[in-house]
Design an enzyme around this catalytic site. Structure first.
Site, PDB file in Angstrom:
ATOM      1  N   ASN A  12       2.436   5.405   1.319  1.00 29.91           N
ATOM      2  CA  ASN A  12       1.397   5.555   2.276  1.00 29.91           C
ATOM      3  C   ASN A  12       0.252   6.489   1.986  1.00 29.91           C
ATOM      4  O   ASN A  12      -0.381   6.782   2.664  1.00 29.91           O
ATOM      5  CB  ASN A  12       2.073   6.015   3.722  1.00 29.91           C
ATOM      6  CG  ASN A  12       2.696   7.426   3.501  1.00 29.91           C
ATOM      7  OD1 ASN A  12       2.555   7.874   2.327  1.00 29.91           O
ATOM      8  ND2 ASN A  12       2.842   8.031   4.627  1.00 29.91           N
ATOM      9  N   PHE A  14       0.339   9.703   1.803  1.00 24.19           N
ATOM     10  CA  PHE A  14       0.097  10.979   2.200  1.00 24.19           C
ATOM     11  C   PHE A  14      -0.058  12.216   1.461  1.00 24.19           C
ATOM     12  O   PHE A  14      -0.855  12.920   1.387  1.00 24.19           O
ATOM     13  CB  PHE A  14       1.389  11.165   3.353  1.00 24.19           C
ATOM     14  CG  PHE A  14       1.568  12.616   3.912  1.00 24.19           C
ATOM     15  CD1 PHE A  14       0.386  12.745   4.704  1.00 24.19           C
ATOM     16  CD2 PHE A  14       2.475  13.270   3.593  1.00 24.19           C
ATOM     17  CE1 PHE A  14       0.370  14.141   5.326  1.00 24.19           C
ATOM     18  CE2 PHE A  14       2.363  14.684   4.263  1.00 24.19           C
ATOM     19  CZ  PHE A  14       1.697  14.894   5.247  1.00 24.19           C
ATOM     20  N   ASP A  36       3.932   2.730   4.889  1.00 23.56           N
ATOM     21  CA  ASP A  36       4.694   3.759   5.124  1.00 23.56           C
ATOM     22  C   ASP A  36       6.229   3.386   5.870  1.00 23.56           C
ATOM     23  O   ASP A  36       6.412   2.552   6.478  1.00 23.56           O
ATOM     24  CB  ASP A  36       4.082   4.198   6.576  1.00 23.56           C
ATOM     25  CG  ASP A  36       4.822   5.628   6.940  1.00 23.56           C
ATOM     26  OD1 ASP A  36       5.867   6.078   6.491  1.00 23.56           O
ATOM     27  OD2 ASP A  36       4.114   6.708   7.434  1.00 23.56           O
ATOM     28  N   TYR A  42       9.894  -5.938   4.521  1.00 26.21           N
ATOM     29  CA  TYR A  42      10.654  -6.927   4.251  1.00 26.21           C
ATOM     30  C   TYR A  42      10.242  -7.318   2.815  1.00 26.21           C
ATOM     31  O   TYR A  42       9.158  -8.085   2.696  1.00 26.21           O
ATOM     32  CB  TYR A  42      10.550  -7.959   5.137  1.00 26.21           C
ATOM     33  CG  TYR A  42      11.154  -7.599   6.534  1.00 26.21           C
ATOM     34  CD1 TYR A  42      12.302  -7.648   6.888  1.00 26.21           C
ATOM     35  CD2 TYR A  42      10.023  -6.971   7.449  1.00 26.21           C
ATOM     36  CE1 TYR A  42      12.804  -7.099   8.205  1.00 26.21           C
ATOM     37  CE2 TYR A  42      10.800  -6.589   8.859  1.00 26.21           C
ATOM     38  CZ  TYR A  42      11.871  -6.625   8.867  1.00 26.21           C
ATOM     39  OH  TYR A  42      12.513  -6.254  10.197  1.00 26.21           O
ATOM     40  N   LEU A  51      12.066   7.337  -2.947  1.00 26.36           N
ATOM     41  CA  LEU A  51      11.382   8.741  -3.516  1.00 26.36           C
ATOM     42  C   LEU A  51      10.810   9.337  -2.258  1.00 26.36           C
ATOM     43  O   LEU A  51       9.981  10.321  -2.376  1.00 26.36           O
ATOM     44  CB  LEU A  51      10.908   8.549  -4.588  1.00 26.36           C
ATOM     45  CG  LEU A  51      11.635   7.848  -5.880  1.00 26.36           C
ATOM     46  CD1 LEU A  51      10.434   7.584  -6.750  1.00 26.36           C
ATOM     47  CD2 LEU A  51      12.470   8.495  -6.304  1.00 26.36           C
ATOM     48  N   TYR A 123      12.704  19.231   6.218  1.00 28.67           N
ATOM     49  CA  TYR A 123      13.236  18.757   4.706  1.00 28.67           C
ATOM     50  C   TYR A 123      14.479  19.011   4.476  1.00 28.67           C
ATOM     51  O   TYR A 123      14.983  18.198   3.987  1.00 28.67           O
ATOM     52  CB  TYR A 123      12.115  19.353   3.675  1.00 28.67           C
ATOM     53  CG  TYR A 123      12.154  18.714   2.380  1.00 28.67           C
ATOM     54  CD1 TYR A 123      11.411  17.850   2.023  1.00 28.67           C
ATOM     55  CD2 TYR A 123      12.966  19.679   1.333  1.00 28.67           C
ATOM     56  CE1 TYR A 123      11.473  17.116   0.900  1.00 28.67           C
ATOM     57  CE2 TYR A 123      12.647  18.986  -0.008  1.00 28.67           C
ATOM     58  CZ  TYR A 123      12.302  17.845  -0.294  1.00 28.67           C
ATOM     59  OH  TYR A 123      12.086  17.434  -1.498  1.00 28.67           O
ATOM     60  N   TYR A 137      26.305   3.974   5.328  1.00 28.70           N
ATOM     61  CA  TYR A 137      26.030   2.678   4.947  1.00 28.70           C
ATOM     62  C   TYR A 137      26.920   1.999   3.915  1.00 28.70           C
ATOM     63  O   TYR A 137      27.223   1.006   3.846  1.00 28.70           O
ATOM     64  CB  TYR A 137      24.421   2.435   4.402  1.00 28.70           C
ATOM     65  CG  TYR A 137      23.636   2.201   5.726  1.00 28.70           C
ATOM     66  CD1 TYR A 137      23.320   2.932   6.709  1.00 28.70           C
ATOM     67  CD2 TYR A 137      23.155   0.825   5.685  1.00 28.70           C
ATOM     68  CE1 TYR A 137      22.511   2.588   7.604  1.00 28.70           C
ATOM     69  CE2 TYR A 137      22.548   0.466   6.709  1.00 28.70           C
ATOM     70  CZ  TYR A 137      21.952   1.259   7.975  1.00 28.70           C
ATOM     71  OH  TYR A 137      21.331   0.982   9.156  1.00 28.70           O
ATOM     72  N   THR A 153      10.783  20.532  -9.940  1.00 31.54           N
ATOM     73  CA  THR A 153      10.337  19.617 -11.294  1.00 31.54           C
ATOM     74  C   THR A 153       8.710  19.561 -11.209  1.00 31.54           C
ATOM     75  O   THR A 153       8.003  19.871 -10.329  1.00 31.54           O
ATOM     76  CB  THR A 153      10.499  18.192 -10.889  1.00 31.54           C
ATOM     77  OG1 THR A 153      12.078  17.912 -10.704  1.00 31.54           O
ATOM     78  CG2 THR A 153      10.099  16.977 -11.997  1.00 31.54           C
TER      79      THR A 153
HETATM   80  O1  LIG Z   1       1.946  30.309  -5.120  1.00 35.92           O
HETATM   81  C1  LIG Z   1       2.994  30.422  -5.101  1.00 35.92           C
HETATM   82  C2  LIG Z   1       3.776  29.493  -4.716  1.00 35.92           C
HETATM   83  C3  LIG Z   1       5.208  29.373  -4.578  1.00 35.92           C
HETATM   84  N1  LIG Z   1       5.891  30.935  -4.965  1.00 35.92           N
HETATM   85  C4  LIG Z   1       7.434  31.000  -5.025  1.00 35.92           C
HETATM   86  O2  LIG Z   1       7.689  30.249  -6.008  1.00 35.92           O
HETATM   87  C5  LIG Z   1       9.215  29.621  -5.595  1.00 35.92           C
HETATM   88  C6  LIG Z   1       9.057  28.163  -5.931  1.00 35.92           C
HETATM   89  O3  LIG Z   1       8.346  27.787  -4.855  1.00 35.92           O
HETATM   90  P1  LIG Z   1       7.852  26.217  -4.687  1.00 35.92           P
HETATM   91  O4  LIG Z   1       6.836  26.176  -3.688  1.00 35.92           O
HETATM   92  O5  LIG Z   1       7.453  25.729  -5.999  1.00 35.92           O
HETATM   93  O6  LIG Z   1       9.287  25.276  -4.593  1.00 35.92           O
HETATM   94  P2  LIG Z   1      10.811  25.687  -3.910  1.00 35.92           P
HETATM   95  O7  LIG Z   1      11.584  25.920  -4.932  1.00 35.92           O
HETATM   96  O8  LIG Z   1      10.526  26.634  -2.772  1.00 35.92           O
HETATM   97  O9  LIG Z   1      10.568  24.103  -3.164  1.00 35.92           O
HETATM   98  C7  LIG Z   1      11.018  23.138  -3.993  1.00 35.92           C
HETATM   99  O10 LIG Z   1      12.369  23.013  -4.072  1.00 35.92           O
HETATM  100  C8  LIG Z   1      12.919  21.881  -5.018  1.00 35.92           C
HETATM  101  C9  LIG Z   1      12.255  20.427  -4.219  1.00 35.92           C
HETATM  102  O11 LIG Z   1      13.001  19.918  -3.539  1.00 35.92           O
HETATM  103  C10 LIG Z   1      11.022  20.851  -3.576  1.00 35.92           C
HETATM  104  O12 LIG Z   1       9.909  20.308  -4.577  1.00 35.92           O
HETATM  105  C11 LIG Z   1      10.528  21.830  -3.312  1.00 35.92           C
HETATM  106  O13 LIG Z   1      11.004  21.965  -1.679  1.00 35.92           O
HETATM  107  C12 LIG Z   1       9.364  30.043  -4.368  1.00 35.92           C
HETATM  108  O14 LIG Z   1      10.257  31.382  -4.440  1.00 35.92           O
HETATM  109  C13 LIG Z   1       8.079  30.482  -3.737  1.00 35.92           C
HETATM  110  O15 LIG Z   1       8.002  31.434  -2.821  1.00 35.92           O
HETATM  111  C14 LIG Z   1       5.116  32.036  -5.366  1.00 35.92           C
HETATM  112  O16 LIG Z   1       5.465  33.056  -5.781  1.00 35.92           O
HETATM  113  N2  LIG Z   1       3.675  31.579  -5.191  1.00 35.92           N
END
Ligand SMILES: O=c1ccn([C@@H]2O[C@H](COP(=O)(O)OP(=O)(O)O[C@H]3OC[C@@H](O)[C@H](O)[C@H]3O)[C@@H](O)[C@H]2O)c(=O)[nH]1
Length: 312
Positions: A12, A14, A36, A42, A51, A123, A137, A153
């Protein structure tokens, strides 16, 4: 597609972008549908990689209700599709099902430590219930399911404004802005390169393992170490700026990948620095692309009627 499969991408847009798949448009095995998954779909398929969901904390917190709908109703719709056509479904679950973990490194049998009413719950809990739906399921309807718990990742084709730490630090370092560390920077993460994840997802889908499997790179660093590493790789003189801690931020995270190694014969092979250099190269190209492709409306030339002089 290169293995001869026909691939239908459903998005979608987003957080996704057409530009990420435009090089496949026109390929005989490729189809792109703007849809979405909160609405039923279908189509006829053999395998579903489910994903869908914003994955960056700022994106999934931007519209928590939509994040919940995508992970609940969207997952029900995809499981319904799998049941109807007899397809196997792989759910992209997450390391966030472990919350702020009390077990380190995280093994698949750990139940997690999640705040069900915190800002990340849309989430974390959305993915947890998505896992529950998969197994309901499987047991009730015989749908074949695979559940990947994906750890942090990164890689090319991430959105520059994604808001996760890798893209933030690379952009900040490149633009000479301070690298924003949330909290003390002592929290840890382990980052995997995107191609390793893709290989793990395909291996899991085609395996006979129906229970959840962690997919991640176990090389763990503090966020502060990570900021220094990116600064050095970019060759940047940016400062490090400490901002307030993010609420419910997991303090430690590192996958235990024994199960994936044993049951899928999979482990990550791309070293962190090599992956980061590829991401840095991609973001440099993206910034160049943006600078050259911004739409700047040209002023309209005044229409002057022939044969008449205009006096002001
Ligand atoms: O600018 C930033 C962004 C993030 N961070 C920190 O860096 C760490 C990683 O943060 P991210 O936002 O990259 O990702 P998070 O680990 O919090 O969440 C991720 O977890 C695994 C996946 O499921 C998702 O991709 C996402 O939810 C956190 O401790 C965050 O507080 C910073 O210090 N500065």
């Amino acid at each position: 597609m290169m293995d001869g499969h026909e691939v239908t991408v459903v998005d979608n847009f987003f957080t996704g972008r057409k530009r990420n798949v435009e090089h496949w448009i026109g390929h005989e095995n490729f189809e792109l549908i703007n849809h979405d998954v909160v609405e039923p779909l279908y189509i006829e398929v053999d395998q579903i990689y489910h994903l869908a969901s914003p994955a960056s904390p700022p994106s999934y917190m931007y519209n928590p209700i939509k994040t919940l709908k995508t992970n609940t109703i969207g997952t029900l719709n995809m499981l319904g599709l799998a049941k109807r056509v007899g397809a196997r479904l792989l759910l992209a679950s997450t390391s966030e099902v472990y919350g702020d973990p009390e077990v380190h490194p995280q093994t698949e049998d750990y139940w997690g430590h999640v705040n069900p009413i915190g800002p990340r719950a849309c989430y974390d809990e959305g993915k947890r219930v998505a896992e529950t739906m998969c197994y309901a399921y499987m047991k009730q309807e015989g749908v074949e399911v695979r559940v990947a718990r994906i750890f942090n990742t990164f890689g090319p084709r991430m959105h520059m404004n994604d808001g996760r730490v890798v893209s933030n630090f690379i952009l900040q370092a490149r633009q000479g802005e301070p690298l924003t560390v949330y909290g003390s920077g002592s929290q840890t993460r382990a980052f995997q390169y995107v191609s390793d994840l893709v290989n793990g997802l395909v291996a899991l889908m085609n395996s006979n393992v129906s229970s959840p499997v962690n997919l991640g790179n176990p090389e763990e660093h503090t966020i502060l170490e990570f900021a220094q590493l990116i600064k050095n790789l970019v060759g940047s003189g940016s400062e490090i700026q400490f901002l307030s801690e993010a609420q419910d931020d997991p303090q430690k995270r590192k996958p235990d990948i024994k199960k994936a190694k044993l049951m899928l014969g999979w482990e990550p092979v791309v070293p962190l620095e090599e992956g980061l250099n590829k991401a840095i190269h991609y973001f440099r190209k993206e910034l160049e692309y943006q600078a050259n492709n911004q739409y700047i409306p040209k002023p309209k030339p005044a229409r002057v009627k022939k044969g008449r002089t205009r006096h002001s």
